[in-house]
Design an enzyme around this catalytic site. Structure first.
Site, PDB file in Angstrom:
ATOM      1  N   HIS A  17      89.551  50.641  42.911  1.00 16.85           N
ATOM      2  CA  HIS A  17      91.247  50.628  44.045  1.00 16.85           C
ATOM      3  C   HIS A  17      90.649  50.445  45.455  1.00 16.85           C
ATOM      4  O   HIS A  17      91.428  49.492  46.335  1.00 16.85           O
ATOM      5  CB  HIS A  17      91.390  52.141  44.464  1.00 16.85           C
ATOM      6  CG  HIS A  17      92.213  52.690  43.697  1.00 16.85           C
ATOM      7  ND1 HIS A  17      93.233  53.157  42.861  1.00 16.85           N
ATOM      8  CD2 HIS A  17      91.211  52.834  41.984  1.00 16.85           C
ATOM      9  CE1 HIS A  17      93.730  53.433  41.978  1.00 16.85           C
ATOM     10  NE2 HIS A  17      92.559  53.545  40.868  1.00 16.85           N
ATOM     11  N   ASP A 116      97.070  53.400  48.662  1.00 19.35           N
ATOM     12  CA  ASP A 116      96.838  53.186  47.794  1.00 19.35           C
ATOM     13  C   ASP A 116      98.169  53.790  47.185  1.00 19.35           C
ATOM     14  O   ASP A 116      99.130  54.683  47.110  1.00 19.35           O
ATOM     15  CB  ASP A 116      95.781  53.341  47.213  1.00 19.35           C
ATOM     16  CG  ASP A 116      95.422  53.748  45.856  1.00 19.35           C
ATOM     17  OD1 ASP A 116      94.707  52.684  45.690  1.00 19.35           O
ATOM     18  OD2 ASP A 116      95.777  54.576  45.497  1.00 19.35           O
TER      19      ASP A 116
HETATM   20  N1  UDP Z   1      82.468  45.589  38.961  1.00 20.48           N
HETATM   21  C1  UDP Z   1      81.108  44.894  39.076  1.00 20.48           C
HETATM   22  N2  UDP Z   1      79.348  45.649  38.426  1.00 20.48           N
HETATM   23  C2  UDP Z   1      80.062  46.049  37.893  1.00 20.48           C
HETATM   24  C3  UDP Z   1      81.443  47.334  37.199  1.00 20.48           C
HETATM   25  C4  UDP Z   1      82.529  46.762  37.616  1.00 20.48           C
HETATM   26  O1  UDP Z   1      80.614  44.142  39.869  1.00 20.48           O
HETATM   27  O2  UDP Z   1      79.262  46.631  36.858  1.00 20.48           O
HETATM   28  C5  UDP Z   1      83.734  45.410  39.271  1.00 20.48           C
HETATM   29  C6  UDP Z   1      84.419  44.729  38.829  1.00 20.48           C
HETATM   30  O3  UDP Z   1      84.341  42.863  39.532  1.00 20.48           O
HETATM   31  C7  UDP Z   1      85.859  45.154  40.239  1.00 20.48           C
HETATM   32  C8  UDP Z   1      85.385  46.455  39.952  1.00 20.48           C
HETATM   33  O4  UDP Z   1      84.439  46.798  40.196  1.00 20.48           O
HETATM   34  O5  UDP Z   1      85.896  44.019  40.892  1.00 20.48           O
HETATM   35  C9  UDP Z   1      86.117  47.577  38.653  1.00 20.48           C
HETATM   36  O6  UDP Z   1      86.888  47.411  38.765  1.00 20.48           O
HETATM   37  P1  UDP Z   1      88.388  48.212  37.171  1.00 20.48           P
HETATM   38  O7  UDP Z   1      89.784  48.106  37.672  1.00 20.48           O
HETATM   39  O8  UDP Z   1      88.399  46.658  36.876  1.00 20.48           O
HETATM   40  O9  UDP Z   1      87.791  48.796  37.186  1.00 20.48           O
HETATM   41  P2  UDP Z   1      88.411  50.244  37.680  1.00 20.48           P
HETATM   42  O10 UDP Z   1      86.300  50.541  38.017  1.00 20.48           O
HETATM   43  O11 UDP Z   1      88.841  50.657  38.641  1.00 20.48           O
HETATM   44  O12 UDP Z   1      88.406  51.274  36.151  1.00 20.48           O
END
Ligand code: UDP
Length: 441
Positions: A17, A116
């Protein structure tokens, strides 16, 4: 003339988010000359957030950061489910956000407020202050279609979605199994169900809705949302961070440099995704038997007697796994710099939990996916990827969501060896055009 001043309140916590809304704020300054005040709370703060905020604060952009007082939770509250904590947090945050907005506008009028999708509670404040308010959706247009349709679904279906073994019709989406609908809405007796339902029914009160998507990825859903009874919809995606905010402490990019082109499967489940011990074992078996190279971001499971996550990789993986796969696999704990990993020439596929940012990042860089949704609206995202756009392979799961090792092996082989993905190049070219900033968002 003074620059328009926009106040933004991002949802704390989950990077999914926070990252895209921060990126949106940057672009409003960079390309549209806005002045931004970011109102933050450190509730549910993640370890990656300080670095990101630091970069924003020290950038040359017209962005100021102000913080609401810390909202404390007692021990019992901290043990509650995240969704329940979120609903309590929003109620407690409201008066503080009002104080900040009041004080901000005493020095500079506020042209608009953006928050948000999960913070519709704050619309009470901005209505009172007569500030036009917009919602930011870090997820798909399809998930907004679902939320807008939810009150009707709830009145028509009288069991919890988790107990409904049929597909439901949601305008803008292909038929979708009820059990794939977002997790906060699965069980009606859960305390937060009503809160989420109320949040969903308030979307219509916003002056407009910004969604991190683009028409070619979600044509049908965007068209469906554009009705006179819905606020104006702005598909502003793909909002991609162009450089990683986290240093590559693991040197995984160096490791990727040494691998052949398009040979590595990146495996990651976002900032929250945690697998059980049994599931980690089957995923390891599937990766090993597939024979393919992989870069796996592993987040530890919670053992029954502890609320913290296991962090010893050797305790998490099956015995001997690391030594048997040493020449073709790298396992990292908790986090990898996903932003540079996905476009890296050695990356050939992405096994993902289908978080929306991961989805948009992967599609935009032309990386085909294996869809393994875990929670939230990820089941809907899987449908968009697998059924609507044919850019991901779906995994077969049992009714508890378990994926067996042989199913992982099948999907990895199909993705890394198959002729799958003719659709991918078209979509990623379009996304790249947006990224190439033929339009600024
Ligand atoms: N991310 C990252 N490294 C990791 C895991 C996640 O850089 O090991 C970043 C990914 O590039 C994305 C965000 O964190 O921008 C995760 O957002 P997403 O909506 O995919 O999943 P959430 O964490 O909300 O479940």
């Amino acid at each position: 003339m003074d620059k328009p001043h926009v106040a933004i309140f991002p949802l704390s916590g989950g990077m999914g988010h926070f990252i895209p809304l921060a990126e949106f704020a940057k672009r409003l300054c960079q390309f549209h000359g806005f002045s931004i005040t970011l109102i933050i709370s450190k509730w549910f703060w993640t370890s990656q957030q300080p670095a990101l905020l630091e970069r924003l604060a020290s950038s040359a952009l017209d962005i100021r950061i102000t913080e609401i007082p810390h909202i404390t939770e007692d021990e019992d509250e901290q043990k509650m489910k995240l969704e329940t904590r979120l609903s309590k947090f929003m109620l407690n945050a409201k008066p503080h956000v009002e104080d900040v907005l009041q004080s901000l506008r005493s020095s500079s009028p506020i042209s608009a407020f953006i928050t948000d999708l999960f913070c519709t509670e704050l619309l009470d404040v901005t209505t009172k202050l007569k500030v036009p308010s917009y919602l930011f959706v870090p997820s798909s247009a399809a998930s907004v279609c679902f939320m807008l349709h939810l009150p009707k679904l709830v009145s028509e279906i009288n069991v919890s979605f988790k107990d409904a073994d049929f597909e439901v019709e949601v305008p803008g989406l292909p038929p979708i199994p009820a059990t794939d609908l977002p997790t906060p809405f699965q069980e009606r007796s859960d305390s937060w169900f009503k809160w989420f339902l109320n949040n969903a029914s308030r979307i219509k009160e916003a002056s407009g809705v910004f969604i991190n998507t683009f028409a070619e990825l979600e044509e049908e859903a965007i068209k469906t949302l554009r009705t006179p009874s819905t606020p104006p919809i702005y598909p502003i995606g793909p909002l991609l961070v162009t450089e990683s905010d986290t240093p590559d402490e693991s040197s995984c990019l160096k490791w990727l440099d040494e691998q052949p082109p398009s040979s590595v499967l990146f495996v990651a489940f976002g900032s929250f995704g945690v697998l059980s011990r049994e599931q980690i074992t089957d995923l390891a078996i599937g990766l090993e038997t597939s024979g393919h190279r992989f870069l796996w971001v592993l987040r530890g499971f919670k053992s029954e007697d502890s609320s913290s996550l296991e962090t010893d990789i050797s305790q998490l993986l099956p015995e001997g796994f690391e030594s048997r796969t040493r020449d073709r696999g790298l396992v990292l704990l908790n986090w990898a710099p996903q932003i540079p990993v996905l476009p890296h020439p050695s990356t050939g596929g992405f096994l993902s939990h289908c978080g929306w940012n991961s989805t948009v990042e992967s599609v935009s860089h032309g990386v085909p996916m294996i869809a393994w949704p875990l929670f939230a609206e990820q089941g809907i995202n899987k449908v968009i990827l697998v059924k609507q756009n044919q850019v991901a392979i779906g995994l077969k799961m049992d009714n508890k969501g378990f994926v067996r090792g042989e199913e992982v092996e099948r999907a990895v082989r199909e993705l890394m060896e198959g002729e799958f993905l003719s659709e991918m190049s078209g979509l990623s070219t379009i996304a790249a055009n947006y990224l190439g900033l033929t339009r600024k968002f």
